[in-house]
Design a protein around this motif. Structure first.
Motif, PDB file in Angstrom:
ATOM      1  N   LYS A  68       8.093  10.573  -4.802  1.00 46.24           N
ATOM      2  CA  LYS A  68       7.968   9.424  -3.909  1.00 46.24           C
ATOM      3  C   LYS A  68       9.160   8.484  -4.091  1.00 46.24           C
ATOM      4  CE  LYS A  68       2.955   9.111  -3.283  1.00 46.24           C
ATOM      5  NZ  LYS A  68       1.775   8.241  -3.447  1.00 46.24           N
ATOM      6  N   VAL A  69       9.650   7.971  -2.962  1.00 44.44           N
ATOM      7  CA  VAL A  69      10.768   7.045  -2.972  1.00 44.44           C
ATOM      8  C   VAL A  69      10.361   5.809  -2.186  1.00 44.44           C
ATOM      9  CG1 VAL A  69      13.184   6.713  -2.342  1.00 44.44           C
ATOM     10  CG2 VAL A  69      12.379   8.979  -3.039  1.00 44.44           C
ATOM     11  N   GLU A  70      10.723   4.624  -2.672  1.00 46.43           N
ATOM     12  CA  GLU A  70      10.351   3.387  -1.984  1.00 46.43           C
ATOM     13  C   GLU A  70      11.175   3.219  -0.710  1.00 46.43           C
ATOM     14  OE1 GLU A  70       9.357  -0.285  -3.647  1.00 46.43           O
ATOM     15  OE2 GLU A  70       9.285   0.446  -5.714  1.00 46.43           O
ATOM     16  N   GLU A 118       0.852  -1.184   0.000  1.00 42.80           N
ATOM     17  CA  GLU A 118       0.000   0.000   0.000  1.00 42.80           C
ATOM     18  C   GLU A 118       0.891   1.239   0.000  1.00 42.80           C
ATOM     19  OE1 GLU A 118      -3.035  -0.011   2.995  1.00 42.80           O
ATOM     20  OE2 GLU A 118      -3.498  -2.133   2.690  1.00 42.80           O
ATOM     21  N   SER A 119       0.444   2.269  -0.666  1.00 47.99           N
ATOM     22  CA  SER A 119       1.284   3.449  -0.885  1.00 47.99           C
ATOM     23  C   SER A 119       1.852   4.032   0.397  1.00 47.99           C
ATOM     24  CB  SER A 119       0.477   4.528  -1.625  1.00 47.99           C
ATOM     25  OG  SER A 119       0.130   4.092  -2.914  1.00 47.99           O
ATOM     26  N   LYS A 120       1.045   4.086   1.456  1.00 48.24           N
ATOM     27  CA  LYS A 120       1.496   4.735   2.684  1.00 48.24           C
ATOM     28  C   LYS A 120       2.613   3.969   3.365  1.00 48.24           C
ATOM     29  CE  LYS A 120      -1.236   4.803   6.172  1.00 48.24           C
ATOM     30  NZ  LYS A 120      -2.435   5.028   7.004  1.00 48.24           N
ATOM     31  N   TYR A 121       2.746   2.664   3.071  1.00 39.40           N
ATOM     32  CA  TYR A 121       3.808   1.864   3.655  1.00 39.40           C
ATOM     33  C   TYR A 121       4.939   1.602   2.656  1.00 39.40           C
ATOM     34  CZ  TYR A 121      -0.083   1.083   6.804  1.00 39.40           C
ATOM     35  OH  TYR A 121      -1.151   1.274   7.645  1.00 39.40           O
ATOM     36  N   ARG A 122       4.633   1.634   1.380  1.00 39.52           N
ATOM     37  CA  ARG A 122       5.638   1.331   0.370  1.00 39.52           C
ATOM     38  C   ARG A 122       6.539   2.532   0.070  1.00 39.52           C
ATOM     39  NH1 ARG A 122       4.432  -0.840  -5.828  1.00 39.52           N
ATOM     40  NH2 ARG A 122       6.613  -1.076  -6.440  1.00 39.52           N
ATOM     41  N   PHE A 123       5.949   3.730   0.106  1.00 43.56           N
ATOM     42  CA  PHE A 123       6.694   4.912  -0.313  1.00 43.56           C
ATOM     43  C   PHE A 123       6.878   5.911   0.833  1.00 43.56           C
ATOM     44  CE2 PHE A 123       4.378   3.467  -4.128  1.00 43.56           C
ATOM     45  CZ  PHE A 123       5.450   3.248  -4.985  1.00 43.56           C
TER      46      PHE A 123
END
Length: 318
Positions: free
Chosen positions: A176-178, A117-122
């Motif tokens: 955004k950065v992973e 999920e975006s909030k945890y991945r990036f």
């Protein structure tokens, strides 16, 4: 002449639905009890709340679901399925089953959460301040018409941020950065999946969906355009039953503050919790934007010296 047709009544049997139906007076009593608990026990913004731009129906939050479980003396059984994904990512699928005090199974809820999920991945890269001050029209519109306010400062990818002198300037959001270690969010995702499943189970078992909707989210920025992330993404439902109450931002922080911690420790906590943050150019100030329904995160910020900035709608640490 033909004899008149005879109507033969069929008595309810153990196999008919009406045989097991809840008494109407009991049904009304249960609905009234939920509404009473909501009105006299629950607090807007803590047990339920509304998400701006997503209607006025109450979103049931985890603390509110736990209050309803206590009200009806419900017990829960949790089943966890862990799915390993590529590059160290992981998904948790939770099934929560609720039981009455007598042991009768009442209903089941499901929830999932993934480090994809975006909030945890990036994470968001550093922002770049422009020399343009934030127009007054932006502050006037940001609550009533956030989309229009976003256009005023440049549209998607722009936000409002203080410069070294404390003046609000238009800032360009970093790319955004992973995150390089998905395992940092394993426990967070597990707890989030459990929360989603629990709320779903409570709504199903208590038939409270007409009063509340599912807490499908934690992150209102996923469902509306905001000045914080400068972008639009799709999203979360809202809250409020018979009473149309809007969750208010936290006012002044509590007088109690924990022992000071280092800036790196604070940043580490915010990163681990998946709380979006920004740093001033000289890294002397931290601006945190916790989810409005994450009461534990807000309390942690209060206890560690963060102050609520009502104009910037963020938690500020100097």
């Amino acid at each position: 002449m033909h004899a008149p047709a005879q109507i033969i009544p069929i008595s309810p049997t153990a196999s008919s639905l009406t045989h097991h139906a809840v008494n109407i007076s009991e049904l009304k009593a249960q609905v009234n009890l939920i509404q009473y608990v909501m009105r006299d026990v629950m607090k807007s913004g803590e047990h339920y709340g509304t998400i701006p731009g997503c209607g006025d129906k109450a979103v049931l939050l985890k603390p509110g679901a736990e209050k309803l479980m206590l009200t009806f003396r419900l017990a829960n059984d949790v089943e966890v399925e862990t799915i390993d994904l590529h590059l160290g990512h992981r998904e948790y699928r939770i099934k929560v089953t609720l039981y009455s005090p007598a042991g009768q199974r009442l209903g089941t809820g499901v929830g999932s959460c993934s480090t994809m999920e975006s909030k945890y991945r990036f994470r968001v890269g550093p922002v770049e301040l422009t020399n343009k001050p934030v127009p007054k029209e932006y502050w006037d519109l940001r609550k009533e018409n956030p989309a229009k306010a976003q256009e005023i400062i440049g549209g998607r990818g722009f936000s409002a941020k203080k410069d070294d002198s404390g003046n609000w300037k238009i800032a360009r959001q970093g790319e955004k950065v992973e995150h390089d270690n998905p395992a940092d969010f394993y426990n967070t995702c597990l707890k989030m999946a459990k929360k989603r499943g629990l709320v779903d189970a409570v709504l199903t078992s208590t038939a409270a969906s007409d009063i509340f909707t599912q807490d499908i989210e934690e992150d209102p920025d996923l469902y509306r355009q905001t000045e914080h992330n400068g972008g639009y993404s799709a999203g979360s439902t809202s809250t409020t039953s018979g009473t149309s109450q809007t969750a208010k931002p936290d006012s002044d922080p509590s007088s109690h503050e924990a022992e000071p911690v280092s800036t790196s420790e604070i940043i580490g906590y915010l990163t681990a919790k998946g709380i979006r943050m920004e740093l001033s150019a000289d890294e002397s100030e931290i601006f945190a934007f916790p989810d409005f329904n994450d009461t534990s995160a807000r309390q942690w910020l209060k206890d560690h010296g963060f102050k609520w900035d009502g104009k910037g709608k963020c938690w500020q640490y100097r």
